[in-house]
Design a protein around this motif. Structure first.
Motif, PDB file in Angstrom:
ATOM      1  N   LEU A  13       0.842  -1.195   0.000  1.00 40.15           N
ATOM      2  CA  LEU A  13       0.000   0.000   0.000  1.00 40.15           C
ATOM      3  C   LEU A  13       0.871   1.237   0.000  1.00 40.15           C
ATOM      4  O   LEU A  13       1.694   1.426   0.891  1.00 40.15           O
ATOM      5  CB  LEU A  13      -0.892   0.009   1.231  1.00 40.15           C
ATOM      6  CG  LEU A  13      -1.829  -1.185   1.336  1.00 40.15           C
ATOM      7  CD1 LEU A  13      -2.480  -1.196   2.695  1.00 40.15           C
ATOM      8  CD2 LEU A  13      -2.859  -1.135   0.243  1.00 40.15           C
ATOM      9  N   GLY A  15       0.130   5.481  -0.657  1.00 41.80           N
ATOM     10  CA  GLY A  15      -0.888   6.467  -0.993  1.00 41.80           C
ATOM     11  C   GLY A  15      -0.753   7.717  -0.188  1.00 41.80           C
ATOM     12  O   GLY A  15       0.062   7.810   0.711  1.00 41.80           O
ATOM     13  N   LEU A  16      -1.555   8.688  -0.516  1.00 41.59           N
ATOM     14  CA  LEU A  16      -1.568   9.953   0.194  1.00 41.59           C
ATOM     15  C   LEU A  16      -2.627   9.920   1.270  1.00 41.59           C
ATOM     16  O   LEU A  16      -3.615   9.206   1.164  1.00 41.59           O
ATOM     17  CB  LEU A  16      -1.872  11.098  -0.786  1.00 41.59           C
ATOM     18  CG  LEU A  16      -0.854  11.279  -1.906  1.00 41.59           C
ATOM     19  CD1 LEU A  16      -1.337  12.366  -2.858  1.00 41.59           C
ATOM     20  CD2 LEU A  16       0.512  11.644  -1.352  1.00 41.59           C
ATOM     21  N   CYS A  17      -2.407  10.720   2.317  1.00 42.34           N
ATOM     22  CA  CYS A  17      -3.345  10.751   3.436  1.00 42.34           C
ATOM     23  C   CYS A  17      -4.586  11.521   3.033  1.00 42.34           C
ATOM     24  O   CYS A  17      -4.544  12.738   2.936  1.00 42.34           O
ATOM     25  CB  CYS A  17      -2.680  11.400   4.647  1.00 42.34           C
ATOM     26  SG  CYS A  17      -1.209  10.511   5.185  1.00 42.34           S
ATOM     27  N   GLN A  18      -5.675  10.809   2.819  1.00 45.96           N
ATOM     28  CA  GLN A  18      -6.915  11.456   2.419  1.00 45.96           C
ATOM     29  C   GLN A  18      -7.993  11.373   3.484  1.00 45.96           C
ATOM     30  O   GLN A  18      -8.953  12.125   3.452  1.00 45.96           O
ATOM     31  CB  GLN A  18      -7.433  10.795   1.125  1.00 45.96           C
ATOM     32  CG  GLN A  18      -6.452  10.862  -0.048  1.00 45.96           C
ATOM     33  CD  GLN A  18      -6.255  12.269  -0.549  1.00 45.96           C
ATOM     34  OE1 GLN A  18      -7.144  13.099  -0.377  1.00 45.96           O
ATOM     35  NE2 GLN A  18      -5.112  12.540  -1.145  1.00 45.96           N
ATOM     36  N   GLY A  35      -5.125   3.337   6.761  1.00 47.93           N
ATOM     37  CA  GLY A  35      -6.305   4.053   6.291  1.00 47.93           C
ATOM     38  C   GLY A  35      -7.307   4.205   7.404  1.00 47.93           C
ATOM     39  O   GLY A  35      -6.955   4.561   8.526  1.00 47.93           O
ATOM     40  N   MET A  53      -5.841   4.934   2.197  1.00 47.98           N
ATOM     41  CA  MET A  53      -5.651   6.374   2.060  1.00 47.98           C
ATOM     42  C   MET A  53      -5.830   6.837   0.624  1.00 47.98           C
ATOM     43  O   MET A  53      -6.059   8.012   0.358  1.00 47.98           O
ATOM     44  CB  MET A  53      -4.261   6.750   2.572  1.00 47.98           C
ATOM     45  CG  MET A  53      -4.131   6.583   4.091  1.00 47.98           C
ATOM     46  SD  MET A  53      -2.513   6.980   4.724  1.00 47.98           S
ATOM     47  CE  MET A  53      -1.561   5.630   4.028  1.00 47.98           C
ATOM     48  N   SER A  54      -5.753   5.886  -0.336  1.00 50.15           N
ATOM     49  CA  SER A  54      -6.012   6.218  -1.745  1.00 50.15           C
ATOM     50  C   SER A  54      -7.501   6.250  -2.064  1.00 50.15           C
ATOM     51  O   SER A  54      -7.891   6.658  -3.153  1.00 50.15           O
ATOM     52  CB  SER A  54      -5.315   5.190  -2.632  1.00 50.15           C
ATOM     53  OG  SER A  54      -5.842   3.893  -2.385  1.00 50.15           O
ATOM     54  N   GLY A  55      -8.335   5.807  -1.114  1.00 53.99           N
ATOM     55  CA  GLY A  55      -9.776   5.798  -1.317  1.00 53.99           C
ATOM     56  C   GLY A  55     -10.339   4.419  -1.582  1.00 53.99           C
ATOM     57  O   GLY A  55     -11.543   4.216  -1.555  1.00 53.99           O
ATOM     58  N   THR A  56      -9.479   3.426  -1.862  1.00 51.12           N
ATOM     59  CA  THR A  56      -9.920   2.065  -2.165  1.00 51.12           C
ATOM     60  C   THR A  56     -10.389   1.355  -0.906  1.00 51.12           C
ATOM     61  O   THR A  56      -9.773   1.491   0.151  1.00 51.12           O
ATOM     62  CB  THR A  56      -8.776   1.267  -2.808  1.00 51.12           C
ATOM     63  OG1 THR A  56      -8.321   1.947  -3.968  1.00 51.12           O
ATOM     64  CG2 THR A  56      -9.232  -0.141  -3.175  1.00 51.12           C
TER      65      THR A  56
END
Length: 427
Positions: A13, A15-18, A35, A53-56
């Motif tokens: 994994l 990703g950016l912190c969303q 996440g 954190m990518s939304g998945t």
């Protein structure tokens, strides 16, 4: 938003912190999901839903999970910042300030300590760590407390007060109604216990022995602790030992120092328990600086029982102490010597005076004139005394022995101190 099941063996994994949280799920395969855990903590489902954190949205079986930690996003943000951090003063200070804003106390402390590695006099970092500046030197909270103890202070209700005032502050503090009632009870029971009627004496003695309330300590101190009868003072110690707690620590420690009867002093010292050790140490450390050598030696004996690392420096300083005493010397007669000079005013033989002035008696001396009928007078002298009980306490606490060589003790302690953890040897 897609809903997928990912093969655990190939899970990676990045990703950016969303999301608003940075939960961490550790998998048996070694992979880590970061996440937001969507599955309710009380859910009985066999699967765990994690929004990356990518939304998945990822679904894994709970049997494949080692640990699932729910935590705010700031922890993930900190880990990212820490991994990319340059090892410079400015970078550590900036991250420490960020940790302060986000209430990451432990992480902030680590970076403030690193700032001090670069600049040992960095004022803001010292203040952030709770250090205090005294005489141009930055001290930790523990070092400040140690110095306060050495100076004869102890904490009372969160504030430092002189140990000499501690007992009076406790006794003069506004008494509760319960304390006032105890004065009446203790006074009555003491009168019965020391009275002529045997049956009443047994009743009073039994009541005094059954006291367990800390509210009774002020009355016990005033009415039993200072009683002329030795058996009453022994009863006082026994009752205090059963009451226990910090309220009883001061009178027990004071009695261990000041009581004239040896077995009562020993009884009081043996009655001290671990929760009373800090107050007892403060009283004994102050006793090391007493004018009376007897009190200094008793303080050393006490610290051999309840002393710890904070007592070592004070013990070293008390290995050899100077005390005032007096000697009797002949009263000089008025008249001229054969050489035309007047006799020396001290009344001591000239040879003895000359030797004293040359420093041949560093520990003082006692002069006993041969003529028993000679008129004498008192002369004050200073005597240096080696305190065996203090040396015994030092040897017990440190497992070292440099005799009465204070400089040698200090040299060793300045090196050993940061690594020393000495626990009090107390029941």
């Amino acid at each position: 938003m897609s809903r997928i099941r990912i093969a655990l063996s190939s899970l990676m994994l990045i990703g950016l912190c969303q999301s608003s949280s940075a939960d961490v799920v550790q998998l048996k395969s070694g992979g880590i999901l970061r996440g937001t855990i969507k599955t309710d903590a009380k859910s009985k489902s066999d699967v765990l839903e994690v929004q990356l954190m990518s939304g998945t949205l990822v679904v894994v079986g709970k049997e494949d999970v080692v640990e699932a930690l729910r935590r705010p996003l700031k922890f993930e943000q900190y880990e990212v910042r820490a991994q990319e951090l340059e090892d410079t003063l400015a970078a550590h200070w900036e991250l420490a300030e960020w940790c302060k804003e986000n209430r990451l106390t432990d992480q902030r402390r680590a970076h403030l300590e690193r700032v001090l590695d670069f600049d040992p006099e960095h004022k803001a970092a010292h203040l952030g760590l709770g250090h205090t500046q005294q005489d141009g030197e930055w001290l930790t909270k523990e070092e400040v407390e140690e110095r306060k103890r050495e100076q004869g202070f102890v904490k009372l209700n969160g504030k430092y007060v002189p140990i000499t005032q501690l007992e009076s502050l406790q006794l003069k503090a506004e008494q509760t109604q319960a304390e006032k009632e105890w004065f009446a009870k203790v006074r009555l029971w003491l009168q019965l216990a020391t009275g002529p009627k045997v049956d009443k004496a047994a009743e009073g003695l039994g009541s005094l022995r059954e006291i367990r309330s800390p509210d009774a300590v002020p009355a016990l101190v005033q009415l039993l602790g200072k009683h002329a009868n030795e058996d009453v003072r022994r009863l006082f110690v026994d009752t205090l030992s059963k009451i226990g707690g910090q309220t009883a620590a001061v009178p027990l420690s004071t009695l261990a120092l000041r009581e004239d009867v040896r077995d009562i002093r020993e009884q009081a010292l043996n009655a001290l328990k671990s929760d009373q050790a800090e107050i007892a140490r403060a009283i004994f450390v102050r006793g090391l600086r007493d004018r009376s050598n007897i009190i200094v030696r008793r303080a050393g004996l006490g610290l051999s029982r309840v002393g710890d690392a904070t007592s070592v420096n004070a013990l070293i300083n008390a290995l050899v102490t100077r005390h005032s005493t007096t000697i009797r010397v002949p009263v000089p007669t008025v008249g001229a010597r054969l050489d035309g000079k007047l006799p020396n005013p001290s009344g001591l033989p000239d040879q003895l005076v000359d030797a004293w002035r040359r420093g041949e008696f560093p520990n003082g001396f006692i002069y006993a004139p041969g003529n028993a009928n000679q008129v004498t007078r008192s002369v004050p002298v200073q005597v240096d005394v080696e305190n065996e009980e203090v040396l015994t306490a030092l040897r017990k606490l440190t497992k070292q022995n440099f005799g009465y060589d204070e400089p040698a003790w200090h040299r060793w302690w300045n090196v050993e101190k940061p690594q020393s953890v000495i626990a009090p040897d107390i029941p």
